[in-house]
Motif scaffolding. Structure first.
Motif, PDB file in Angstrom:
ATOM      1  N   UNK A  24       0.836  -1.211   0.000  1.00  0.00           N
ATOM      2  CA  UNK A  24       0.000   0.000   0.000  1.00  0.00           C
ATOM      3  C   UNK A  24       0.868   1.257   0.000  1.00  0.00           C
ATOM      4  N   UNK A  25       2.012   1.172  -0.681  1.00  0.00           N
ATOM      5  CA  UNK A  25       2.940   2.304  -0.744  1.00  0.00           C
ATOM      6  C   UNK A  25       2.233   3.499  -1.384  1.00  0.00           C
ATOM      7  N   UNK A  26       2.310   4.676  -0.770  1.00  0.00           N
ATOM      8  CA  UNK A  26       1.596   5.841  -1.317  1.00  0.00           C
ATOM      9  C   UNK A  26       2.177   6.316  -2.646  1.00  0.00           C
ATOM     10  N   UNK A  27       1.320   6.869  -3.469  1.00  0.00           N
ATOM     11  CA  UNK A  27       1.737   7.428  -4.749  1.00  0.00           C
ATOM     12  C   UNK A  27       2.639   8.620  -4.481  1.00  0.00           C
ATOM     13  N   UNK A  28       3.769   8.751  -5.197  1.00  0.00           N
ATOM     14  CA  UNK A  28       4.678   9.883  -4.952  1.00  0.00           C
ATOM     15  C   UNK A  28       3.993  11.241  -5.145  1.00  0.00           C
ATOM     16  N   UNK A  29       4.330  12.194  -4.288  1.00  0.00           N
ATOM     17  CA  UNK A  29       3.751  13.539  -4.375  1.00  0.00           C
ATOM     18  C   UNK A  29       4.069  14.203  -5.708  1.00  0.00           C
ATOM     19  N   UNK A  54       3.899  12.909  -8.477  1.00  0.00           N
ATOM     20  CA  UNK A  54       3.028  12.277  -9.486  1.00  0.00           C
ATOM     21  C   UNK A  54       3.831  11.504 -10.534  1.00  0.00           C
ATOM     22  N   UNK A  55       5.152  11.387 -10.345  1.00  0.00           N
ATOM     23  CA  UNK A  55       5.996  10.639 -11.276  1.00  0.00           C
ATOM     24  C   UNK A  55       6.176   9.229 -10.758  1.00  0.00           C
ATOM     25  N   UNK A  56       6.123   8.267 -11.648  1.00  0.00           N
ATOM     26  CA  UNK A  56       6.363   6.886 -11.265  1.00  0.00           C
ATOM     27  C   UNK A  56       7.858   6.642 -11.135  1.00  0.00           C
ATOM     28  N   UNK A  57       8.230   5.526 -10.577  1.00  0.00           N
ATOM     29  CA  UNK A  57       9.635   5.198 -10.380  1.00  0.00           C
ATOM     30  C   UNK A  57      10.250   4.675 -11.675  1.00  0.00           C
ATOM     31  N   UNK A  58      11.524   4.983 -11.892  1.00  0.00           N
ATOM     32  CA  UNK A  58      12.259   4.451 -13.049  1.00  0.00           C
ATOM     33  C   UNK A  58      12.552   2.974 -12.855  1.00  0.00           C
ATOM     34  N   UNK A  59      12.812   2.590 -11.601  1.00  0.00           N
ATOM     35  CA  UNK A  59      13.121   1.198 -11.295  1.00  0.00           C
ATOM     36  C   UNK A  59      12.740   0.925  -9.843  1.00  0.00           C
TER      37      UNK A  59
END
Length: 81
Positions: A40-45, A47-52
């Motif tokens: 349930x890791x929160x979405x980054x503030x 709004x960018x997804x992780x590269x890896x």
């Protein structure tokens, strides 16, 4: 870099290991430590997804059981990680 672990003590150990690693402080200072359940890791503030995403998941013990079959009869969910 975001370092996440659901167990705070392991996160403390990771923080100490990173600082002992010899990596320059200007890089280690860029690590953010979080304490979330990864499911349930929160979405980054940002709004960018992780590269890896790199995971160090719990060990199943398969390698140990394969090397020493006498361990399997003693295994139970209670004795596992």
């Amino acid at each position: 870099v975001i370092a996440n672990d659901v167990h705070p003590k392991r996160l403390d150990s990771l923080r100490e290991a990173i600082h002992r690693s010899g990596v320059p402080e200007e890089l280690t200072d860029r690590v953010t430590y979080t304490n979330f359940d990864a499911s349930i890791f929160p979405f980054p503030k940002s709004k960018k997804l992780f590269d890896a995403i790199i995971c160090d998941v719990p060990c199943s013990g398969d390698g140990t059981i394969r090397k020493d079959p006498h361990i399997l009869p003693m295994w139970s969910p209670r004795t596992s990680n």
